[in-house]
Design an enzyme around this catalytic site. Structure first.
Site, PDB file in Angstrom:
ATOM      1  CB  CYS A 194     -95.071  64.446 -48.426  1.00 31.72           C
ATOM      2  SG  CYS A 194     -96.129  65.914 -48.441  1.00 31.72           S
ATOM      3  CB  ALA A 201     -93.766  69.394 -48.321  1.00 36.56           C
ATOM      4  NE  ARG A 258     -90.222  76.252 -47.682  1.00 34.41           N
ATOM      5  CZ  ARG A 258     -88.952  75.840 -47.673  1.00 34.41           C
ATOM      6  NH1 ARG A 258     -88.525  75.031 -46.731  1.00 34.41           N
ATOM      7  NH2 ARG A 258     -88.117  76.225 -48.605  1.00 34.41           N
ATOM      8  CG  HIS A 289     -87.446  69.804 -54.334  1.00 33.59           C
ATOM      9  ND1 HIS A 289     -86.488  69.240 -53.532  1.00 33.59           N
ATOM     10  CD2 HIS A 289     -88.229  70.543 -53.514  1.00 33.59           C
ATOM     11  CE1 HIS A 289     -86.683  69.627 -52.280  1.00 33.59           C
ATOM     12  NE2 HIS A 289     -87.741  70.416 -52.256  1.00 33.59           N
TER      13      HIS A 289
END
Lengths: 460, 544, 460, 544
Positions: free
Chosen positions: B60, B63, B94, B194
């Site tokens: 999503c 994230a 991550r 992003h």
């Protein structure tokens, strides 16, 4: 130092949780649903939830963890997710052909007020649920309880939405499985078989999350409790739930709806909890506990009397889920160990109460906290103030263990950096022996490591 | 294994991938499954909604914002505003490595901060709790910057995290507090996150420190998150070449470096998808051009370093780069010679990320392996087809919801680093600034390109092609491996790495060699099953 | 440094054994005899032998280990031990009332030439062996072979001196147990039961050396193979021996004397050896291998494919007894691990040969030696010359592991500083998973320990 | 638990212990089982053969020589000549701790050396192999001394280890090689081995270095083997008191110290049984008197230190000893106060060793526990009854086989440390030199003293008395514990310790407190068994 900002001074917090000892409901619901044979769990929310839950469960089990999502977008979030779920149900039955779709909600769908019951009914009405197939649903808002609550809610949903009463008892004892590993469930079934008790364990993750490597991927593995089995729950003689916080609700649901009486027990971790389970099961099944089980128990006690000196009086810090840490704490206390710090992120007043009862006699001044801000940051601070000989909990504890140089045992959920937990049980007498073996292992390794040359022992 | 294998015609394959879908789904998915055929137009459907109920690799918006872009910076304290889960899942999963220069320096990466929103807050609003959380975080940790990340319920209940951020910035004086409205439902994948992260960093961080740092050749590395230590390897190379790396977005980075990052002469872009916005905005506002690079693969790394040297045009630098490349290529060549006999001719598939599925094909090429199918999880069409098609991309409702910052040249600081003539000259030498040609031109003919591949499609592809290695993420790993195919995680590197740069290439060669040559895969069939499979009639006699 | 005199330079030795990887025959005979129900092992020699053997077995099992001795004095050593043994037999049957006395010799009684056969016959003739009671005997000179040989000799004695032929086959498969733990034997029996094979395991230390703590000491615990069972060995359909060096002789004895055909297999450690055992047993029993066993196997393979990266290519040093290290080496090789140094103190040309065959393809230059001077001193020197990632062997290796900082797994005999080996098997697919779990455990612990802060992994 | 318990009359107990034995055995064992009755003569049968077939605690001569006396000295390289087992079993199993002063100093304790005799050597003789082994040991380790220990077959086949030793000593020049004919069958227990070891050390080591070491008060500590670090604790005390400990026989000792040990002014004797020969011979040859001490128990330790100070008669020393004792007793008293409430009134039995069964009664006394039965494993009558009865001990065939060295005063070095008057004066002050009164006088009335107790007798005793703790060795440990009785190993201390001196006393208090108070013993009965035992009639109703 990995956690170099964690200092001994404990400041009261109200707003901030740091390094939590819990996660949120849906992952528990997803996990519970995997214990149904032929089930595809479905996350009614944003894609991220489903991705995160699948990833975390995958890291823990190193196994395929399949689940679908309603893939909410901004539009769905504003106008409601009904269309998404209806479409998802249709697509799933067409493409992935499960027997059951087990839908759980998320903070998103709960906040906007999606009514799963209504949507599922609509799906059925619209013919999106093929004949002989099922959609069950559980409300699992992330902002209530913890992952533990989600598991409990899905288990209750299984009981409520599948169980039927034919009016005739079937001689079966329902064992409502709290949050355990497949290995633990396998052990529960083995012990029940030793007793000759006719049980139905649900949910049942054996042969679902510990499947063999065969060169073939089965989307729906061999294991799991089947729909006919779940229907039979309502005709059982009684239920035994293993885990107040993850299993009891399932037993209550069966009692409420089908008048199946129940006994609520702890997950059988440690000798006393296993004793209680064995006695309850024997009583329910009207059998005597067979000698071989008594001997298993005796082997555990033998190991304890043999090795007592290595664990006696050792201080322990524990964190994790109530159904795991309650019987674990009880077990350690029965070994004369001293659990001095305990946290669980899961809220609920009875949790701290129960732990304090267990600790009352031998560790009355233990630090115990659960719920908001009962996190690993606090636990670490407590440890800085009163060091321990042993740390027990999920993989997140490894950072504390390393910083403080404490022997560490992985226990609970999630364990994402070691394997074995899904294959070798922690429950029953054998599981308790495994716990003791691990405790002894890390404590004796530490003794070996820290001994000066002249004190290094061949025989221990 | 270099025996020629027989496969169905590509059209049959595609049909197979689609045939079980409901008609509408099939129609939609069809546009995201493209055969890389030189005779066909290379248009692929990407960055659109995943069909509900389809098992997708995607995550999503949150994230993408917190997990990918903001997470790696060690001294920005990230508070996730929402129920506990979102913060919990992005806690150390991550592998963004970070290495403070001193033991005293701030590093919040091993920590997880959440407002742990409860039902009350959903009902009555969570701003007070958030304010309290920020105060407590400040009191305990004294960070220079706090980022707030909104999760799904936050947007819906109307908490104004930006107002809280402004108020707290004002109150705390020496702490910059800023918010991200990166609710999980925004956009169609991580990609939205992003973009939101890029915007937020550009608004709240970039440009806050105008110091001119020492160093003749100053650069930023964009879209490199130091998974498995990739950035460390690249930092090593830059240092050896005499390049000053001011900041990385955002592997092994610090808040101060990001504040100063507009003062460089060149941005190198690794992950085009996650970070091109910063590159573009920095060029517009400050005149810093960006160059797409690829440090995955030994040859690509050398090529990228040489392009960078060419950009600066300094002979000494070029010589130094050449020296480093030659020395390092000697090592990678030797390593390759050891591994290639085991890997040559084998088949790979890559379905992952927004740039890795492209970059890693270089490494497989070096290993003599063929990539027969690839695709991204959260890319846009330009990541497949190249930036030239950007004007043709339809803006749908999901994309429109993501803010597009209006950037103008900075009145004081805007200064183009190269003239138009210089840019043309560089282009002639193969150094194209501000350009990315996408994955498809680099792929072989008659390979498949599939966007947002579904679980079902992966299974079918594997059944048909039986690749020797499959690259994807953790959710896919054990599914694929159950089919007897080793899977290389290209998000987490299976907890190995680094894979970037020269040393990274060597690591990758070894890992792939191990994966395709290990004898353990041969243990899968029990001998009695093998016997049954090979001579089923014997099974009967086997029973006495 | 604990072993500071051990340097890398390897000097050829002929006279001196340093830090042996073996001990002498009688302890093996004593151990084997404990696998007979109601048996009191008897050491025909000086008191010290018996005391040492009992102590060592006790340290290993943390269990009562009962045995008597002929208590030789100088007089007996000069004039022969017959009087001592006769007196001992009489006293033992009177005071300790075993069903069986299993006498083994020692270097002392062998050197002076005591003939056990003759003495036992004399005891019988003199009425010192009550009706229905038995004395068996094995010649176990300490200066021949090793402890492994002693075990083998006693097992052969059991077969030779008990088995009878009635002329009618009894449908039974004899499983001659090589030197294993009670846990291993329990697992062999469980697997056989899964297959539905009618087996008789002998000797059988389950419920002898893993007895429960009951508050009561049973001189003759529940377990062990009984006299009638041993008599039935001669009527079996066939024998499967598990362990060339500790079990085969028993099977050969039954073949020779009672024409019971046999198959000689390795102890089922690791996947290939277990596969062979399962197939041989299925064939002998005329059954198919059930799905559940295939699934167990598949779970092991799954663990291997999941975790491959952590053990692949790792260099290992191994020492111990041939029947343990041969299948272990085979297992490690099948995992793409590299056993580069292997020693066993037990003599026998075929041991090195077999190991070299296993290693031929992937580790052709491994250091392998067995017999005199194949000791831990040599192994340590080899390690100094070529370091390893992992050391596997009995408790004595901990000194090397500490000096050289090598991850260490306890395996084989004796394990005197940790518990668990007698409760959790190393054999079968499950046992192999346990071995893999241990290997992964120590290797991953090492990775965690050695990682710099920035490389410390949550997920592995 | 201080409720009065009821037991059968002692005579009945004794009868019970014997009744199952064959008549001859019963008759023999009867003499080794004595009621400590003030009205009866205290004569006990000891140091005689164990009846074959009886399960005994005892070991062999080799165990006493190599295992007990020689093993602890770190720089004597002990080669065991014989099949591998004997050397193997004595490898690190006695917990004789040793601590070289430097990292370079020799320490062979973690090593095990054997000639690993094979059938050939038994048939054709093992001297050549032994010679080779010594050469190899010398070449690799360059030790200053090598001791050879003969095991059973060596004597029988006629290998002359002493001849080999002499030849090698001559050949190697800077290495003293000496042998021990300590074949396992010699004597009736470890005791023979102690004697042989004493003789060998006296012949080959003692007196080789006549340096007079610094220090006003020089002593040796005899019969203390540093199990669990006991010697370390005593070294600490001596150092604090200003005493120079020249050597210990043989805990934490070196070859050089033993060579010089005849140059002291006093020998303190801990384990009378294992070492009194050295004490006696040193007195005869060099004039060094010995004083029996007991450093087990806080009070005994203080008493022993005070006696030693009295011996030297130095006021400064006495004051120092007093200071140390007072400080340390304060600590032990505090520790005792914490443990005693849990231990008071409990019962102990001790069957172990040749002096520990006596010494440890002191610690139990301090804990308020009663020792109701005790005995040794390998003692002689004097260890029970006191040295005064030595002249009355019958020398049997087994004892006669052990060499008795003929010692004469050394012509140069003999020098009595005290005059006859001084000795008398000391005696008047309670410091009796060369005297040991044995265990029996220290035991309470109507307790049992049993020599070389058998497995059968232990079981019966436990059934009758149900002691709270039983002290013996590892062979007995789990047998006794299966009966629900905690067993404290007094050879190995259960891998704990030290138990000597003041700190040792504190360790012991804590360990015994743990053992008698742990709740795990209550777990033995499963609740369903408890239910059956308590209300057997309910079991039926328990089944539905």
């Amino acid at each position: 130092m990995l956690l170099r900002h964690t200092t001994a001074e404990v400041k009261e917090r109200e707003g901030l949780t740091i390094n939590p000892a819990k996660t949120c409901q849906p992952i528990g619901a997803l996990y519970a649903a995997l214990g149904i044979h032929g089930c595809l769990p479905h996350s009614h929310g944003s894609q991220g939830c489903c991705a995160y839950h699948r990833s975390m469960l995958t890291r823990h089990f190193k196994e395929p963890v399949m689940a679908a999502t309603s893939s909410f977008t901004e539009g769905a979030s504003v106008f409601g997710g009904q269309a998404n779920l209806l479409q998802a149900i249709n697509n799933i039955f067409t493409i992935y052909e499960p027997d059951v779709i087990a839908v759980h909600s998320t903070c998103l769908s709960e906040t906007i007020g999606d009514d799963l019951q209504q949507i599922v009914t609509k799906a059925k009405d619209e013919g999106k649920v093929p004949e002989g197939k099922f959609v069950i649903h559980a409300s699992t808002p992330s902002f209530v309880g913890s992952h533990v609550t989600g598991y409990s809610n899905m288990v209750a949903a299984m009981a409520t939405q599948f169980a039927e009463s034919t009016g005739e008892k079937n001689g079966q004892i329902n064992i409502v499985a709290g949050w355990m590993e497949p290995s633990d469930m396998r052990e529960i079934k083995r012990l029940s078989k030793e007793l000759g008790a006719k049980i139905l364990l649900f949910p049942d993750m054996t042969d679902v999350l510990d499947t063999p490597q065969t060169g073939k991927f089965d989307m729906y593995p061999k294991g799991g409790v089947t729909v006919p089995q779940m229907k039979s729950l309502g005709d059982a003689e009684c239920s035994i739930s293993l885990g107040t916080y993850t299993a009891e609700a399932g037993a209550i649901a069966l009692d409420k709806k089908h008048k199946v009486p129940f006994e609520s027990l702890d997950i059988p971790i440690g000798i006393d909890a296993t004793d209680r389970f064995m006695m309850a099961l024997a009583k329910a099944a009207g059998v005597e506990i067979p000698e071989e089980v008594t001997r298993e128990r005796g082997r555990l006690v033998d190991m304890l009397t043999d090795m007592q000196q290595y664990f006696h009086g050792k201080k322990v810090a524990i964190y994790g889920d109530p159904d795991h840490i309650i019987p674990l704490t009880e077990f350690l206390v029965s070994l004369d160990m001293k659990p001095v710090h305990i946290v669980s992120g899961t809220p609920g007043k009875r949790i701290e109460q129960r732990l304090r009862e267990i600790l009352a006699e031998t560790v009355p001044n233990a630090n115990v906290k659960n719920g908001p801000q009962a996190d690993l940051f606090l636990l670490h601070q407590w440890i800085k103030n009163e060091p321990v000989d042993l740390l027990i909990g999920n993989s997140h504890g490894k950072f504390i263990a390393r910083d403080e140089d404490i022997p560490f045992i992985r226990f609970g959920f999630p364990i994402v950096d070691r394997v074995g937990h899904s294959y070798f049980p922690n429950v029953g007498y054998t599981g308790s022996m495994r716990i003791v073996e691990k405790i002894l292992g890390v404590l004796m390794d530490r003794q070996d490591r820290d001994a000066p040359d002249e004190k290094f022992e061949l025989v221990m | 294994m270099s025996v020629a294998r027989q496969y169905p015609a590509p059209s049959e394959v595609k049909e197979e991938l689609l045939k079980k879908y409901p008609t509408k789904v099939a129609k939609k998915r069809s546009k995201s499954i493209v055969l890389n055929d030189p005779d066909q137009p290379k248009e692929i459907q990407a960055n659109i909604r995943t069909v509900p109920g389809i098992i997708t690799q995607r995550g999503c918006c949150y994230a993408g914002c917190k997990g990918v872009v903001l997470g790696p910076t060690r001294d920005i304290l990230n508070i996730v505003h929402g129920p506990i889960g979102c913060s919990y899942y992005a806690w150390l999963t991550r592998r963004n490595q970070t290495k403070p220069e001193t033991a005293e320096e701030a590093n919040y990466v091993p920590y997880c901060f959440s407002t742990d929103m409860q039902e009350d807050h959903v009902v009555f609003g969570g701003e007070k709790k958030l304010t309290k959380a920020i105060e407590e975080a400040y009191e305990i940790f004294k960070p220079k910057a706090i980022a707030i990340h909104s999760t799904c319920p936050v947007g819906l209940i109307g908490d104004d995290v930006h107002a809280v951020a402004r108020a707290m910035t004002a109150k705390l004086e020496d702490c910059n507090v800023f918010g991200f409205s990166c609710e999980g439902y925004k956009g169609v994948s991580q990609s939205a996150g992003h973009h939101i992260a890029n915007n937020g960093l550009f608004k709240h961080v970039v440009g806050k420190d105008n110091t001119v740092r020492e160093g003749k050749f100053r650069i930023n590395l964009l879209g490199e998150y130091n998974i498995g230590g990739d950035s460390f390897e690249l930092e090593r190379l830059f240092e050896e070449c005499g390049i000053t790396l001011v900041s990385t977005y955002s592997g092994n980075s610090t808040y101060l470096d990001l504040m100063n990052s507009h003062m460089v002469d060149l941005n190198l872009v690794m992950c085009h998808r996650s970070i091109n916005y910063i590159g573009e905005m920095m060029e517009t506002k400050y005149g810093v051009p960006w160059l797409k690079v690829n440090f995955i693969g030994a040859e690509s790394t050398a090529k990228s370093l040489r392009k960078m040297a060419e950009y600066f045009g300094d002979e000494e630098l070029k010589a130094k780069v050449e020296e480093v490349c030659e020395r390092e290529l000697a090592k990678t060549t030797a390593a390759l010679a050891a591994s290639k006999p085991k890997t040559e001719g084998k088949l790979a598939m890559l379905f992952v990320g927004g740039s890795r599925a492209h970059h890693y094909q270089e490494l497989f090429k070096e290993l003599g392996m063929k990539t027969i199918a690839a695709g991204y999880e959260f890319a846009h069409r330009d990541d497949y087809e190249g930036r030239e098609i950007i004007p043709n991309i339809k803006i749908d409702a999901d994309s429109k919801n993501i803010e597009e910052l209006k950037i103008k040249p900075d009145e004081e600081l805007y200064k183009p680093r190269k003239t138009a003539e210089e840019i043309e000259a560089l282009k002639a030498k193969g150094v194209e600034l501000g350009e990315y040609k996408g994955m498809m031109p680099d792929m072989a003919e008659h390979t498949f390109v599939i966007d947002d591949i579904s679980q079902y499609e992966s299974e079918k592809l594997i059944e048909i092609y039986k690749p020797d290695v499959f690259c994807a993420g953790v959710k896919e790993k054990y599914v694929i491996q159950k089919m007897g195919i080793p899977l290389k995680q290209l998000h987490s590197y299976d907890y190995g790495g680094p894979y970037a740069g020269f040393e990274g290439a060597i690591n990758f060669y070894k890992d792939i060699e191990r994966m395709v040559s290990s004898r353990i895969w041969k243990l899968i069939d029990a001998p009695w099953e093998k016997a049954k499979k090979e001579q089923p009639e014997l099974t009967a006699t086997y029973v006495a």
